[in-house]
Design a protein around this motif. Structure first.
Motif, PDB file in Angstrom:
ATOM      1  N   UNK A 198      57.904  32.027  48.078  1.00 26.69           N
ATOM      2  CA  UNK A 198      56.584  31.437  48.188  1.00 26.69           C
ATOM      3  C   UNK A 198      56.370  30.487  49.095  1.00 26.69           C
ATOM      4  N   UNK A 199      57.518  29.718  49.527  1.00 27.19           N
ATOM      5  CA  UNK A 199      57.210  28.479  50.765  1.00 27.19           C
ATOM      6  C   UNK A 199      57.211  29.194  51.932  1.00 27.19           C
ATOM      7  N   UNK A 200      57.602  30.457  52.242  1.00 26.93           N
ATOM      8  CA  UNK A 200      57.812  31.105  53.620  1.00 26.93           C
ATOM      9  C   UNK A 200      56.326  31.739  53.723  1.00 26.93           C
ATOM     10  N   UNK A 201      56.035  32.459  52.757  1.00 25.86           N
ATOM     11  CA  UNK A 201      54.830  33.529  52.996  1.00 25.86           C
ATOM     12  C   UNK A 201      53.343  32.569  52.957  1.00 25.86           C
ATOM     13  N   UNK A 202      53.222  31.614  51.850  1.00 25.38           N
ATOM     14  CA  UNK A 202      51.959  30.965  51.685  1.00 25.38           C
ATOM     15  C   UNK A 202      51.288  30.500  52.990  1.00 25.38           C
ATOM     16  N   UNK A 203      52.223  29.760  53.833  1.00 23.81           N
ATOM     17  CA  UNK A 203      51.348  29.343  55.039  1.00 23.81           C
ATOM     18  C   UNK A 203      50.926  30.568  55.888  1.00 23.81           C
ATOM     19  N   UNK A 204      51.625  31.620  55.906  1.00 24.45           N
ATOM     20  CA  UNK A 204      51.468  32.789  56.775  1.00 24.45           C
ATOM     21  C   UNK A 204      50.009  33.393  56.289  1.00 24.45           C
ATOM     22  N   UNK A 205      50.091  33.716  54.694  1.00 23.79           N
ATOM     23  CA  UNK A 205      48.758  34.256  54.097  1.00 23.79           C
ATOM     24  C   UNK A 205      47.637  33.389  54.596  1.00 23.79           C
ATOM     25  N   UNK A 206      47.799  32.205  54.529  1.00 26.50           N
ATOM     26  CA  UNK A 206      46.861  31.398  54.708  1.00 26.50           C
ATOM     27  C   UNK A 206      46.051  31.342  56.118  1.00 26.50           C
ATOM     28  N   UNK A 207      47.192  31.409  57.139  1.00 25.56           N
ATOM     29  CA  UNK A 207      46.839  31.235  58.243  1.00 25.56           C
ATOM     30  C   UNK A 207      46.009  32.756  58.883  1.00 25.56           C
ATOM     31  N   UNK A 208      46.630  33.596  58.270  1.00 27.62           N
ATOM     32  CA  UNK A 208      45.821  34.963  58.630  1.00 27.62           C
ATOM     33  C   UNK A 208      44.608  34.961  58.046  1.00 27.62           C
ATOM     34  N   UNK A 209      44.429  34.606  56.895  1.00 19.07           N
ATOM     35  CA  UNK A 209      42.963  34.661  56.434  1.00 19.07           C
ATOM     36  C   UNK A 209      42.070  33.638  57.064  1.00 19.07           C
ATOM     37  N   UNK A 210      42.548  32.430  57.319  1.00 20.40           N
ATOM     38  CA  UNK A 210      41.558  31.455  58.132  1.00 20.40           C
ATOM     39  C   UNK A 210      41.339  32.104  59.532  1.00 20.40           C
ATOM     40  N   UNK A 211      42.202  32.647  60.077  1.00 15.66           N
ATOM     41  CA  UNK A 211      42.114  33.086  61.655  1.00 15.66           C
ATOM     42  C   UNK A 211      41.086  34.065  61.571  1.00 15.66           C
TER      43      UNK A 211
END
Length: 284
Positions: A198-211
């Protein structure tokens, strides 16, 4: 004769994940209902656990590898499921309200699978089945801690109030260490694995969505810039403000400490929008 209970259980699992996407409802509530329905199936036919529980040996057989997913929806007793559902509802809604059901579901499922994989790596060759949603729920805790580290928790069974999410992670890790040293039959490895996932993927998912939303010029919720209680208070003032000069004043104040959610650079007020040093512009 075909055993229908595993088939029904898989149908409930899929339905509980798809329903909140189709009906735009609470995913944490939908999953909780699904968990209770499947637990009822377990009470009717105890063989269901044998069919859908996960053991490290299942990874050697492609035909059985699905159990790393289905095991996330099984529980070993009434106390087990009540505790997990309580925690899921308690922290699940906090995260889902902020990031939306699709990303919440992605974190939940991937964290549960990640927890199972870590358990399998630590227990290679073991054929003991593991069940429970704890790995997935641990991933939700990890996601909150990394995305909103100062999000307060109120736990009635602890003599503290308003515990920040990052402190909750430390308490959680201490509990897992105690469980490991106690040599109980609790799969602490899956809990740690789910938390880390969860710690690893949450920022990645948020970043992709915002981009993606920035590229399309869509409006971004100003709360994505609010990481501290003070920033959340400022963002809450920006959202409903209709007077341009007042709104800009609040944006200027937020930009003093906020960082770009895509690249982490400092931001500034740019004609009523937020812009970072690398040129990312956010309509808020």
């Amino acid at each position: 004769m075909v055993d229908v209970w595993p088939i029904l259980a898989v149908g409930v699992i899929i339905s509980s994940l798809i329903y909140p996407l189709v009906r735009i409802s609470s995913a944490s509530l939908s999953i909780s209902i699904g968990l209770f329905v499947i637990f009822l199936f377990e009470m009717i036919d105890s063989r269901l656990i044998n069919e859908l529980a996960f053991s490290p040996l299942d990874l050697r057989d492609i035909g059985s590898s699905y159990t790393i997913f289905t095991s996330m929806f099984l529980h070993g007793g009434f106390g087990h499921i009540v505790f997990n559902v309580f925690i899921l509802v308690l922290i699940g809604n906090l995260l889902e309200e902020r990031i939306g059901s699709p990303k919440f579901l992605a974190i939940y499922i991937i964290s549960g699978i990640g927890g199972g994989l870590v358990y399998a790596l630590v227990n290679l060759g073991d054929n003991v089945g593991v069940i429970g949603a704890s790995g997935a729920i641990s991933g939700i805790l990890g996601a909150i801690a990394i995305l909103y580290p100062n999000q307060p928790f109120m736990l009635l069974f602890l003599p503290f109030r308003n515990i920040p999410a990052w402190v909750m992670v430390l308490i959680f890790l201490a509990m897992q260490m105690f469980i490991a040293l106690s040599q109980t039959n609790i799969a602490w490895e899956a809990h740690i694995g789910g938390l880390a996932t969860g710690i690893l993927i949450a920022p990645l998912l948020m970043r992709i969505s915002i981009e993606e939303r920035v590229d399309r010029g869509e409006k971004i919720d100003v709360m994505v810039f609010a990481k501290t209680p003070k920033e959340r208070e400022i963002a809450a003032q920006i959202k409903p403000e209709s007077i341009r000069d007042v709104r800009n004043a609040w944006i200027d104040q937020l930009a003093e400490t906020a960082k770009c959610p895509i690249c982490g650079q400092k931001v500034r007020n740019y004609r009523g929008r937020i812009k970072c040093r690398n040129g990312h512009k956010f309509n808020i």
